[in-house]
Enzyme design. Structure first.
Site, PDB file in Angstrom:
ATOM      1  N   SER A   9      -6.730  -1.363  13.557  1.00 14.71           N
ATOM      2  CA  SER A   9      -7.679   0.420  13.609  1.00 14.71           C
ATOM      3  C   SER A   9      -7.969  -0.052  14.983  1.00 14.71           C
ATOM      4  O   SER A   9      -8.854  -1.185  15.089  1.00 14.71           O
ATOM      5  CB  SER A   9      -8.211   0.473  12.246  1.00 14.71           C
ATOM      6  OG  SER A   9      -8.922   1.495  12.527  1.00 14.71           O
ATOM      7  N   GLY A  44      -0.386   8.075   0.660  1.00 17.37           N
ATOM      8  CA  GLY A  44      -0.889   7.999   2.619  1.00 17.37           C
ATOM      9  C   GLY A  44       0.187   6.815   3.510  1.00 17.37           C
ATOM     10  O   GLY A  44       1.083   7.963   3.470  1.00 17.37           O
ATOM     11  N   TYR A  72     -15.738  -3.848   8.040  1.00 15.81           N
ATOM     12  CA  TYR A  72     -14.559  -3.766   8.593  1.00 15.81           C
ATOM     13  C   TYR A  72     -13.742  -3.966  10.063  1.00 15.81           C
ATOM     14  O   TYR A  72     -12.583  -4.786  10.389  1.00 15.81           O
ATOM     15  CB  TYR A  72     -14.213  -1.798   8.206  1.00 15.81           C
ATOM     16  CG  TYR A  72     -12.899  -1.569   8.296  1.00 15.81           C
ATOM     17  CD1 TYR A  72     -11.795  -1.657   8.142  1.00 15.81           C
ATOM     18  CD2 TYR A  72     -12.919  -0.236   9.832  1.00 15.81           C
ATOM     19  CE1 TYR A  72     -10.846  -1.069   8.069  1.00 15.81           C
ATOM     20  CE2 TYR A  72     -11.978   0.119  10.320  1.00 15.81           C
ATOM     21  CZ  TYR A  72     -10.717  -0.327   8.678  1.00 15.81           C
ATOM     22  OH  TYR A  72      -9.658   0.056   9.136  1.00 15.81           O
ATOM     23  N   GLY A 126       1.158  -1.455  -0.129  1.00 17.98           N
ATOM     24  CA  GLY A 126      -0.135   0.354   0.256  1.00 17.98           C
ATOM     25  C   GLY A 126       0.822   1.215   0.381  1.00 17.98           C
ATOM     26  O   GLY A 126       0.631   2.291   0.942  1.00 17.98           O
ATOM     27  N   ALA A 127       2.675   1.255  -1.015  1.00 15.12           N
ATOM     28  CA  ALA A 127       2.895   1.801  -1.146  1.00 15.12           C
ATOM     29  C   ALA A 127       2.455   3.386  -1.674  1.00 15.12           C
ATOM     30  O   ALA A 127       3.717   4.811  -2.627  1.00 15.12           O
ATOM     31  CB  ALA A 127       4.296   1.585  -1.085  1.00 15.12           C
ATOM     32  N   GLY A 140       1.506   4.089   3.916  1.00  7.53           N
ATOM     33  CA  GLY A 140       2.498   3.688   3.106  1.00  7.53           C
ATOM     34  C   GLY A 140       3.362   3.918   3.150  1.00  7.53           C
ATOM     35  O   GLY A 140       5.069   4.137   2.836  1.00  7.53           O
TER      36      GLY A 140
END
Length: 315
Positions: A157, A31, A183, A27-28, A33
């Protein structure tokens, strides 16, 4: 030095030399990442960027490459879709074929609060992407971590409070789909995966932590609608939102990955650059629910996850 809510990645990594380290970040392309990758590259770490969209990833890699150029580090950009087991297998085969070791994996990618959907393999989208995708990716790359002390950081989270995992209904076939319950299940799974992963890797020096980055405005909220936002706001009534910047949000990831004592962070849920306390107060601004740390649930989730991805991994 003591770090906390306002600490940034640069604060946490001040004076840390990561020259020669290999760090993989999923997820780079935006944001947290992107900031995590930039921060470790600025300390000399070589970085493998796992991104779903290579074109977007190329643009996002610019500040990471600029940081790496100043330290002589290298940056690799590789495609991986966490919602596709075949993509994950291709990605991990490529990384394993071109690297003889990794020192850290930051499992940062994910989706949040999205409409009901399925991964390429038919799993409910949030559980399939956030948990099963990283379960397969991390385990297939764990042999590269075997050469010495290493760390695996799983992004969770405070949303884990919405629900415990429900292993006999991961696809919402027995209950009506709810984006926040989904989630919550996936984020609890991230913590439970960490608990069992740390137990299995502890003696070999492979330590794992789950991280709550805090509330940050990032691309993670791209699937939110007015309806899901209103539901979230109602659930948070009485609990104010304290926003963080992206560098503050990524700080706990690098704290757990490169600064914290291994026995302090190992197997724990971390937030604000520290280990969270256990709470049962839904309105508490901090803390982790006990069910997310239950070792028996962690073992059951591991076994079920192996069944679902059709691969087994050594203890």
């Amino acid at each position: 030095m003591t770090f906390g809510f306002e600490s940034t990645t640069d604060d946490v990594l001040d004076g840390i030399d990561l020259t020669g380290h290999w760090v993989l970040v999923t997820g780079a392309s935006s944001g947290l990442g992107q900031e995590t990758a930039r921060a470790v590259a600025a300390r000399g770490a070589n970085v493998v960027l796992g991104v779903r969209d290579v074109a977007k990833g190329e643009a996002a890699a610019e500040p990471v490459r600029a940081a790496a150029a100043a330290t002589g580090a290298s940056v690799e950009l590789r495609a991986v879709d966490l919602a596709s087991l075949s993509s994950i297998r291709a990605f991990t085969d490529e990384v394993s074929g071109s690297h003889d070791r990794l020192d850290a994996i930051i499992a940062n990618a994910g989706v949040m609060g999205c409409p009901e959907g399925r991964t390429d393999d038919g799993f409910e989208l949030q559980f399939g992407t956030n948990h099963l995708g990283h379960f397969l990716l991390v385990n297939r790359l764990r042999p590269l971590l075997a050469g010495g002390p290493a760390r695996i950081i799983n992004l969770s989270s405070a949303g884990h409070r919405f629900s415990d995992v429900v292993l006999d209904d991961i696809n919402f076939e027995q209950t009506a789909y709810d984006p926040w319950i989904s989630y919550g299940r996936s984020k609890t799974a991230n913590v439970l995966f960490t608990v069992e992963l740390d137990r299995r890797g502890r003696d070999a020096g492979q330590r794992s932590a789950a991280v709550h980055p805090g509330s940050i405005m990032t691309d993670l909220g791209r699937h939110l609608t007015e309806e899901t936002l209103s539901t979230l706001q109602a659930a948070r009534a009485g609990r104010p939102t304290n926003w963080k910047t992206v560098p503050q949000g990524a700080a706990t990831s690098v704290w757990a990955g490169f600064t914290a004592d291994a026995d302090e962070m190992g197997g724990n849920y971390c937030e604000d650059c520290g280990v969270a306390s256990i709470t049962d107060d839904q309105n508490s601004p901090t803390g982790v629910f006990a069910y997310a740390l239950d070792p028996d649930s962690a073992k059951a989730l591991w076994a079920r996850s192996e069944e679902l991805v059709a691969e087994s991994f050594p203890a």
